[in-house]
Design a protein around this motif. Structure first.
Motif, PDB file in Angstrom:
ATOM      1  N   PRO A 206      38.845  31.947  45.016  1.00  0.00           N
ATOM      2  CA  PRO A 206      40.164  32.988  44.478  1.00  0.00           C
ATOM      3  C   PRO A 206      41.465  32.464  45.006  1.00  0.00           C
ATOM      4  O   PRO A 206      41.535  31.736  46.101  1.00  0.00           O
ATOM      5  N   ALA A 207      42.551  32.406  44.095  1.00  0.00           N
ATOM      6  CA  ALA A 207      43.817  31.865  44.470  1.00  0.00           C
ATOM      7  C   ALA A 207      44.134  32.982  45.642  1.00  0.00           C
ATOM      8  O   ALA A 207      44.232  34.308  45.441  1.00  0.00           O
ATOM      9  N   PRO A 208      44.842  32.673  46.741  1.00  0.00           N
ATOM     10  CA  PRO A 208      45.272  33.536  47.775  1.00  0.00           C
ATOM     11  C   PRO A 208      46.541  34.238  47.382  1.00  0.00           C
ATOM     12  O   PRO A 208      47.499  33.663  46.494  1.00  0.00           O
ATOM     13  N   ARG A 209      46.636  35.317  47.483  1.00  0.00           N
ATOM     14  CA  ARG A 209      47.836  36.277  47.021  1.00  0.00           C
ATOM     15  C   ARG A 209      49.188  35.911  47.841  1.00  0.00           C
ATOM     16  O   ARG A 209      50.177  36.277  47.348  1.00  0.00           O
ATOM     17  N   ALA A 210      48.976  35.572  49.125  1.00  0.00           N
ATOM     18  CA  ALA A 210      50.078  35.421  49.901  1.00  0.00           C
ATOM     19  C   ALA A 210      50.074  34.425  50.837  1.00  0.00           C
ATOM     20  O   ALA A 210      48.774  33.874  51.122  1.00  0.00           O
ATOM     21  N   ARG A 211      51.156  33.777  51.214  1.00  0.00           N
ATOM     22  CA  ARG A 211      51.100  32.508  52.142  1.00  0.00           C
ATOM     23  C   ARG A 211      52.200  32.480  53.195  1.00  0.00           C
ATOM     24  O   ARG A 211      53.309  33.182  52.915  1.00  0.00           O
ATOM     25  N   ALA A 212      51.769  32.020  54.330  1.00  0.00           N
ATOM     26  CA  ALA A 212      53.155  32.288  55.292  1.00  0.00           C
ATOM     27  C   ALA A 212      53.050  30.762  55.900  1.00  0.00           C
ATOM     28  O   ALA A 212      51.950  29.954  56.192  1.00  0.00           O
ATOM     29  N   VAL A 273      52.434  24.695  59.753  1.00  0.00           N
ATOM     30  CA  VAL A 273      51.030  25.392  59.205  1.00  0.00           C
ATOM     31  C   VAL A 273      51.125  26.190  58.327  1.00  0.00           C
ATOM     32  O   VAL A 273      52.337  26.874  58.154  1.00  0.00           O
ATOM     33  N   ASP A 274      50.320  26.279  57.390  1.00  0.00           N
ATOM     34  CA  ASP A 274      50.074  27.415  56.262  1.00  0.00           C
ATOM     35  C   ASP A 274      48.926  28.343  56.513  1.00  0.00           C
ATOM     36  O   ASP A 274      47.872  27.731  56.681  1.00  0.00           O
ATOM     37  N   VAL A 275      49.316  29.377  56.504  1.00  0.00           N
ATOM     38  CA  VAL A 275      48.147  30.490  56.374  1.00  0.00           C
ATOM     39  C   VAL A 275      48.065  31.368  55.187  1.00  0.00           C
ATOM     40  O   VAL A 275      49.157  31.548  54.536  1.00  0.00           O
ATOM     41  N   VAL A 276      47.057  31.768  54.800  1.00  0.00           N
ATOM     42  CA  VAL A 276      46.824  32.570  53.426  1.00  0.00           C
ATOM     43  C   VAL A 276      46.318  33.634  53.655  1.00  0.00           C
ATOM     44  O   VAL A 276      45.482  34.008  54.568  1.00  0.00           O
ATOM     45  N   GLY A 277      46.555  34.689  52.749  1.00  0.00           N
ATOM     46  CA  GLY A 277      45.847  35.839  52.867  1.00  0.00           C
ATOM     47  C   GLY A 277      46.310  37.059  51.748  1.00  0.00           C
ATOM     48  O   GLY A 277      46.687  36.464  50.724  1.00  0.00           O
ATOM     49  N   ASP A 278      46.587  38.255  52.340  1.00  0.00           N
ATOM     50  CA  ASP A 278      46.566  39.207  50.837  1.00  0.00           C
ATOM     51  C   ASP A 278      48.105  39.756  50.785  1.00  0.00           C
ATOM     52  O   ASP A 278      48.406  40.044  49.780  1.00  0.00           O
ATOM     53  N   ASP A 279      48.850  39.613  52.245  1.00  0.00           N
ATOM     54  CA  ASP A 279      50.078  40.205  52.092  1.00  0.00           C
ATOM     55  C   ASP A 279      50.923  39.448  52.883  1.00  0.00           C
ATOM     56  O   ASP A 279      50.615  39.120  54.223  1.00  0.00           O
TER      57      ASP A 279
ATOM     58  N   ALA B 286      40.683  48.515  53.292  1.00  0.00           N
ATOM     59  CA  ALA B 286      40.591  47.417  52.311  1.00  0.00           C
ATOM     60  C   ALA B 286      39.559  47.834  51.295  1.00  0.00           C
ATOM     61  O   ALA B 286      39.677  47.916  50.207  1.00  0.00           O
ATOM     62  N   LEU B 287      38.394  48.066  51.887  1.00  0.00           N
ATOM     63  CA  LEU B 287      37.149  48.194  51.207  1.00  0.00           C
ATOM     64  C   LEU B 287      37.357  49.568  50.382  1.00  0.00           C
ATOM     65  O   LEU B 287      36.913  49.380  49.302  1.00  0.00           O
ATOM     66  N   GLU B 288      37.680  50.388  50.974  1.00  0.00           N
ATOM     67  CA  GLU B 288      38.104  51.931  50.302  1.00  0.00           C
ATOM     68  C   GLU B 288      39.077  51.685  49.140  1.00  0.00           C
ATOM     69  O   GLU B 288      38.811  52.165  48.163  1.00  0.00           O
ATOM     70  N   GLY B 289      40.017  50.829  49.384  1.00  0.00           N
ATOM     71  CA  GLY B 289      40.834  50.513  48.146  1.00  0.00           C
ATOM     72  C   GLY B 289      40.214  49.870  47.014  1.00  0.00           C
ATOM     73  O   GLY B 289      40.165  50.420  45.945  1.00  0.00           O
ATOM     74  N   ILE B 290      39.457  49.054  47.444  1.00  0.00           N
ATOM     75  CA  ILE B 290      38.860  48.026  46.326  1.00  0.00           C
ATOM     76  C   ILE B 290      37.736  49.119  45.641  1.00  0.00           C
ATOM     77  O   ILE B 290      37.438  48.990  44.386  1.00  0.00           O
ATOM     78  N   LEU B 291      36.837  49.835  46.433  1.00  0.00           N
ATOM     79  CA  LEU B 291      36.097  50.648  45.824  1.00  0.00           C
ATOM     80  C   LEU B 291      36.398  51.760  45.029  1.00  0.00           C
ATOM     81  O   LEU B 291      35.817  52.319  43.941  1.00  0.00           O
ATOM     82  N   GLY B 292      37.629  52.268  45.514  1.00  0.00           N
ATOM     83  CA  GLY B 292      38.320  53.241  44.812  1.00  0.00           C
ATOM     84  C   GLY B 292      38.638  52.843  43.306  1.00  0.00           C
ATOM     85  O   GLY B 292      38.435  53.411  42.427  1.00  0.00           O
ATOM     86  N   ASP B 293      39.243  51.633  43.328  1.00  0.00           N
ATOM     87  CA  ASP B 293      39.595  51.150  42.055  1.00  0.00           C
ATOM     88  C   ASP B 293      38.410  50.760  41.152  1.00  0.00           C
ATOM     89  O   ASP B 293      38.232  51.007  39.969  1.00  0.00           O
ATOM     90  N   ALA B 294      37.461  50.061  41.655  1.00  0.00           N
ATOM     91  CA  ALA B 294      36.050  49.820  41.001  1.00  0.00           C
ATOM     92  C   ALA B 294      35.553  51.076  40.553  1.00  0.00           C
ATOM     93  O   ALA B 294      34.836  51.073  39.224  1.00  0.00           O
ATOM     94  N   MET B 295      35.519  52.238  41.146  1.00  0.00           N
ATOM     95  CA  MET B 295      34.944  53.184  40.553  1.00  0.00           C
ATOM     96  C   MET B 295      35.700  53.835  39.459  1.00  0.00           C
ATOM     97  O   MET B 295      35.200  54.379  38.246  1.00  0.00           O
ATOM     98  N   GLU B 296      37.107  54.020  39.486  1.00  0.00           N
ATOM     99  CA  GLU B 296      37.872  54.327  38.529  1.00  0.00           C
ATOM    100  C   GLU B 296      37.509  53.355  37.295  1.00  0.00           C
ATOM    101  O   GLU B 296      37.712  53.588  36.119  1.00  0.00           O
ATOM    102  N   ASP B 297      37.355  52.185  37.586  1.00  0.00           N
ATOM    103  CA  ASP B 297      37.252  51.199  36.251  1.00  0.00           C
ATOM    104  C   ASP B 297      35.725  51.250  35.827  1.00  0.00           C
ATOM    105  O   ASP B 297      35.194  50.291  35.258  1.00  0.00           O
ATOM    106  N   GLY B 298      34.931  51.986  36.357  1.00  0.00           N
ATOM    107  CA  GLY B 298      33.366  52.186  35.965  1.00  0.00           C
ATOM    108  C   GLY B 298      32.501  51.064  36.389  1.00  0.00           C
ATOM    109  O   GLY B 298      31.363  50.880  35.926  1.00  0.00           O
TER     110      GLY B 298
END
Lengths: 453, 453
Positions: A206-212, A273-279, B286-298
């Motif tokens: 998966p491509a990371p959404r964020a990088r610092a 240093v680069d770290v990657v993550g979601d936000d 984070a799990l709650e968010g993903i699972l909520g979206d996945a539920m909406e998307d069937g």
């Protein structure tokens, strides 16, 4: 050969373009018997069958960006270029796999992955020219190793044509597959001496959404290791880069590129240093916490976290002075070694002391992917030829003393053959020769590369 | 032999303990010529030199927990147990590496890592008995593959003793080391047929600080793949488990263990997911968010996130019904296959339809590490012997049709030899034989395992 696979596949004499006569290693060009450019696995198989029958050696060629000379032709061999087999055959986004022909460029694979929100784990400077087949044959490393491993770790399946023309269609895309010897491993990193790689199934991420990005000043080498350990504990599997630059490298880079000192004082080491993550904000907060603690514990001397993409690029610019090496050095002598991680600091000191003693006016730069145990050493002020060989002997003797590797990621090819014994025992070399003899009994595949007969 | 390495190293006749005469595969016990238990690499080398001189075959033995029969002795061979070479030799926390002897148990390695806040990437049920040498020789998989890969991916260096007694001391601890053929790869997964592994340098990882577990109900197999993709995009490198259970498995597990349905309704599939990170509350959010979206998307039909360690254990209990297989089945027939990920759902349907047609009263369970493309199939109500072989032929024919592997993680050994051709072409088998011939010309190492001469 023109009869078997078509005349438009074969070039001879003056028609052979100069670019197919050497690679980026600087080895003197050699014109092969012919340049053959097949369009399919079947054609590669036909060429090898024919060459095997007539005992004509074959030098496989990818993007010709290798630095060790493994793709330089021999005068009595044909050069077999895979450049026409460059299709991205399929991409399975759900399984995160891609099937490609050997001649696809690394960049083409990266772009195909990006189009599906995915990432290919290998990246290196030659991405626009180097080909997947060559990346596999040399087990390429580069920028992504800390997070994703070498080319070997990206490989689920390979199709290989053997010296006698038989085809091994090992293209199953499963991570788990314990059905006898994992033959594909034999061809990765063998520099085309055991078989010709024609297709591959590769893993994507998966491509990371964020990088610092952060630039950190450090008092000594052990502090760099301590910082790396803390980063990896806090961002498991998400430290995307840990590039260490010795003071001489930083100083030279700033001078060449007319950049300002990044910190108020000069420090013995700077880590990028680069770290990657979601936000991004979350990443920056976490970095701030770690760097604050490290400062209190005396591990770091100073640090700056990039607050924008432009600032991150400015930090990276210091590291990317390596692109300027050929411009400013006369010419640079580049070495690519790896060492047990703890020993890298002492190794660098030992090398510098030996260089200073022998060439008081020389200029050497130390930098590298230290998180991968990889160090690059570049020197100037030492003449090419006998002195360069003396320098190599000095470095590789230190590599042997520290239990390191004379080639971290560039391979052996022609260039490092004399030094292979510094990292491999006679028993290991004997096993390599036995494997070569078993799979290519007439020594037709890339003869004289990696080791002599 | 008693003269060369000491009489206390050698047992013969009735003195050979029964546990060294077979493994967990259920293959009938065989008493070897002698059981030899060396204490050092030098002693292993001496034993192999002697056996080579006298053409006596050698069956290497680890913890004897293999399920394919690779460590079952032959009557004309010595059994070479590595169990006395069980030292954890050193651990480098900064470099995150550990050096161990082959006879160390997997659990001993895990505990040594844990004592330094680190984690070893491989885990499996037999951890207390299985040995690192056996894990390497079979390229063990297990619970950590999704995050860390197989045993191969944990291995930086290996020491191997060849059939003639020569020692390959390939114990350099660097990730990057492109010095000729990566010989250690040849011995990983070769099931002791190419050399005897005596020591290894293994990678360690930071232990995660937090873990969150969720149980997710899914309408169909494709929904499971879609959920996995979303999880991996959100938690790159941090999805530690993705275990998929077909309805029949869930129902059976609940009945055997007298557990309550985890959801209000019965669903065709249930996935058990672990994600790891720095903070449990953040992970759960984070799990709650993903699972909520996945539920909406069937994609998901229902889901529960464990709010405590006890609840996470209760979710895992459903999956761990596999420990009860031998109690409730008469006996169970266990299959371990892998398939291109997308094909697993259709493969399972095809197998079930074929079983139902042939054995209307049978009972089969489908479950597995689907994120690793690995499916386990267990059946009951089919008699051992001819019918079990018929079942295997049915399954492996489907494996061949779907382009899968007849052995995902258990290896070939004796048990799967007849089916190797379902996953390997004649050209591939010919190359395996050529390698075997090159490295063990007298066929003394674990003869008759993986393939016949």
């Amino acid at each position: 050969m023109a009869r078997e696979i078509g005349p438009d596949r074969v070039q001879t004499g003056d028609a052979i373009p100069p670019r197919h006569q050497t690679d980026w290693s600087g080895v003197a060009p050699v014109r092969p018997l012919a340049l053959v450019r097949p369009r399919s696995t079947e054609e590669v198989s036909a060429v090898l069958r024919l060459c095997s029958a007539h005992r004509v050696p074959v030098v496989p060629q990818g993007g010709l960006t290798g630095l060790a000379g493994a793709a330089v032709p021999c005068a009595d061999a044909i050069a077999l270029s895979l450049d026409r087999m460059n299709a991205i055959e399929s991409l399975d986004a759900a399984a995160a796999t891609i099937t490609v022909q050997a001649g696809a460029t690394l960049e083409a694979v990266q772009q195909a992955a990006a189009a599906h929100g995915l990432l290919f784990g290998v990246d290196l400077g030659a991405r626009g020219s180097c080909q997947i087949g060559g990346n596999l044959a040399t087990n390429a490393g580069g920028n992504g190793v800390l997070q994703f491993g070498m080319m070997r770790e990206q490989t689920l399946g390979l199709e290989v044509v053997m010296a006698d023309g038989s085809v091994l269609p090992m293209l199953r895309p499963m991570i788990k597959n314990n059905t006898g010897y994992d033959l594909k491993q034999f061809f990765i990193g063998a520099e085309g001496t055991l078989g010709v790689i024609t297709r591959a199934v590769l893993r994507l991420h998966p491509a990371p959404r964020a990088r610092a990005t952060t630039l950190v000043a450090l008092p000594d080498f052990d502090a760099a290791l301590a910082l790396l350990g803390r980063l990896q504990a806090r961002f498991p599997g998400a430290v995307a880069a840990f590039e260490l630059m010795w003071r001489g490298f930083v100083e030279t880079s700033l001078r060449w590129q007319k950049l300002r000192e990044p910190f108020e004082a000069a420090h013995p080491f700077v880590a990028l240093v680069d770290v990657v993550g979601d936000d991004e904000a979350v990443l920056r907060d976490a970095l701030e916490g770690i760097l604050g603690d490290a400062m209190e514990d005396g591990i770091t001397a100073d640090a700056a976290i990039a607050q924008s993409h432009a600032q991150a690029q400015a930090f990276w610019k210091i590291r990317e002075a390596t692109a300027e090496l050929p411009v400013h050095m006369h010419p640079p002598i580049n070495l690519d070694v790896s060492l047990p991680m703890r020993a890298i600091g002492r190794f660098a000191e030992a090398c510098r002391a030996a260089f200073d003693a022998r060439w008081p006016a020389h200029h050497s730069l130390f930098f590298g992917h230290v998180g991968d145990s990889n160090l690059h050493v570049t020197t100037d002020g030492i003449s090419i030829g006998g002195e360069a060989e003396e320098l190599e002997r000095i470095v590789y003797a230190q590599v042997a003393a520290f239990g390191g590797s004379v080639s971290a990621e560039h391979g052996i090819g022609l260039h490092k053959k004399p030094y292979l014994g510094a990292s491999r025992t006679p028993a290991e070399l004997a096993v390599m020769r036995a494997i070569k003899q078993a799979l290519d009994p007439h020594h037709l595949l890339n003869p004289g590369k990696v080791f002599d007969k």
